[in-house]
Design an enzyme around this catalytic site. Structure first.
Site, PDB file in Angstrom:
ATOM      1  N   LYS A 156       0.865  -1.188   0.000  1.00 13.93           N
ATOM      2  CA  LYS A 156       0.000   0.000   0.000  1.00 13.93           C
ATOM      3  C   LYS A 156       0.904   1.242   0.000  1.00 13.93           C
ATOM      4  O   LYS A 156       1.111   1.888   1.028  1.00 13.93           O
ATOM      5  CB  LYS A 156      -0.884  -0.060   1.249  1.00 13.93           C
ATOM      6  CG  LYS A 156      -2.302   0.371   1.013  1.00 13.93           C
ATOM      7  CD  LYS A 156      -3.149   0.021   2.212  1.00 13.93           C
ATOM      8  CE  LYS A 156      -4.289   1.010   2.430  1.00 13.93           C
ATOM      9  NZ  LYS A 156      -5.139   1.309   1.312  1.00 13.93           N
TER      10      LYS A 156
HETATM   11  C1  PLP Z   1      -6.497   0.107  -3.965  1.00 12.48           C
HETATM   12  C2  PLP Z   1      -7.195  -0.612  -2.856  1.00 12.48           C
HETATM   13  N1  PLP Z   1      -7.695  -1.835  -3.090  1.00 12.48           N
HETATM   14  C3  PLP Z   1      -8.343  -2.517  -2.141  1.00 12.48           C
HETATM   15  C4  PLP Z   1      -8.546  -1.991  -0.882  1.00 12.48           C
HETATM   16  C5  PLP Z   1      -9.270  -2.798   0.156  1.00 12.48           C
HETATM   17  O1  PLP Z   1      -8.379  -3.283   1.126  1.00 12.48           O
HETATM   18  P1  PLP Z   1      -8.851  -3.498   2.618  1.00 12.48           P
HETATM   19  O2  PLP Z   1     -10.065  -4.328   2.568  1.00 12.48           O
HETATM   20  O3  PLP Z   1      -7.701  -4.182   3.264  1.00 12.48           O
HETATM   21  O4  PLP Z   1      -9.105  -2.145   3.188  1.00 12.48           O
HETATM   22  C6  PLP Z   1      -8.049  -0.720  -0.592  1.00 12.48           C
HETATM   23  C7  PLP Z   1      -8.252  -0.112   0.729  1.00 12.48           C
HETATM   24  O5  PLP Z   1      -7.502  -0.235   1.621  1.00 12.48           O
HETATM   25  C8  PLP Z   1      -7.341  -0.020  -1.594  1.00 12.48           C
HETATM   26  O6  PLP Z   1      -6.843   1.192  -1.357  1.00 12.48           O
END
Ligand code: PLP
Length: 315
Positions: A156
């Site tokens: 991330k």
């Molecule tokens: C690009 C992206 N994809 C997917 C997610 C979903 O991930 P999570 O369920 O861990 O928040 C997020 C959010 O965090 C995101 O920023």
């Protein structure tokens, strides 16, 4: 009254005092990685439940390995620190916690090595991000998802979110709620901040980690809830754009977005254009779980009891 605090440079300080210098490497080059963690307020017990906080910090550690960031805290230490921060702030509502591990040297020079690292976190009051009741309208973005050979989406990375921001703004300026990004092969990857699922003939389908997605914690929760509570199997495989148009149901998952029904894609209604039965069922299950109302999944929830603290630095 709630009082916002941050964890910054190894201590708890009032949020207003947590400032980085303008030459900070992470600001100059986006060399940072973050998490978004929800704290869900439960009015019955007047507590905030942090959802799968340890899993978020495990993912942060993995992202740090990719970015060569030294994060000198264990998952348990990061969890304890976060609980303390949430309690200190004293919000009696849903919150969002933003921990960031970043290249903190104040220096010019694009690289990952020979730089200092630091960690910070802050808490932010945060209600619904997308329309949970009505569902959302999406467009396929003209921006493609950044590939693993460019910037790995499984980490991330702060700088990577320019990709998401371009797609989200394009969608909203065109009158949609959210963007769906395809990868370079033309397969559906994810939303600007959400993973995506379709429902076809009673099965769930979602893109695999190798289709340039962030491997979401909400995605994993939904896969497990679907299997264990509804007896519905999830198939992880590449999805074509046109499969979205003919799916029985479609929904997105994410810490901010929770479980949000997608009722329209590229001006085509999905199913009958309303929140479908499988999505509605998963939403109900998910909201009970994240608010600590389902004892079977209590291990996914870490309780924090918000309390007021006198203003000033906390040791
Ligand atoms: C690009 C992206 N994809 C997917 C997610 C979903 O991930 P999570 O369920 O861990 O928040 C997020 C959010 O965090 C995101 O920023």
């Amino acid at each position: 009254m709630p009082m916002p605090y941050a964890y910054f440079q190894k201590q708890f300080v009032p949020l207003a005092e947590a400032k980085i210098g303008i030459m900070t490497h992470a600001f100059l080059y986006g060399t940072a990685t973050f998490e978004g963690i929800r704290g869900n307020w439960n009015e019955d017990v007047r507590q905030i439940y942090l959802f799968r906080v340890q899993d978020h910090f495990r993912r942060l550690h993995r992202s740090c390995r990719i970015l060569k960031i030294d994060l000198p805290y264990t998952v348990e230490e990061l969890t304890d620190l976060t609980v303390r921060l949430v309690e200190m702030c004293g919000y009696a509502e849903d919150v969002y916690i933003r921990p960031i591990a970043y290249k903190s040297s104040e220096v010019i020079g694009v690289r990952m090595h020979n730089l200092e690292d630091d960690f910070l976190a802050f808490v932010y009051p945060f209600g619904p991000y997308l329309d949970i009741e009505k569902g959302i309208r999406c467009m396929t973005s003209s921006w493609r998802r950044v590939e693993d050979v460019g910037i790995p989406a499984r980490a991330k990375v702060n700088g990577l979110y320019v990709n998401s921001a371009l797609a989200k703004t394009e969608a909203q300026e065109n009158g949609y709620d959210e963007a769906i990004m395809l990868d370079m092969d033309g397969h559906v990857s994810e939303g600007s901040g959400e993973n995506i699922f379709i429902v076809v003939d009673g099965r769930l389908y979602t893109p695999p980690p190798t289709d340039n997605i962030l491997v979401g914690i909400t995605r994993d929760s939904v896969i497990r809830l679907a299997a264990d509570e509804l007896g519905i199997e999830t198939v992880e495989r590449s999805i074509d754009r046109s499969e979205l148009y003919v799916a029985d149901e479609c929904f997105m998952t994410g810490t901010a977005a929770h479980v949000s029904a997608v009722v329209e894609v590229d001006r085509r209604p999905i199913g009958d254009g309303r929140v479908g039965p499988v999505t509605a069922h998963l939403q109900k299950l998910y909201f009970d779980v994240v608010r600590g109302k389902n004892s079977k999944y209590a291990h996914w929830c870490t309780a924090a009891s918000p309390k007021l603290q006198p203003a000033g630095r906390q040791g």
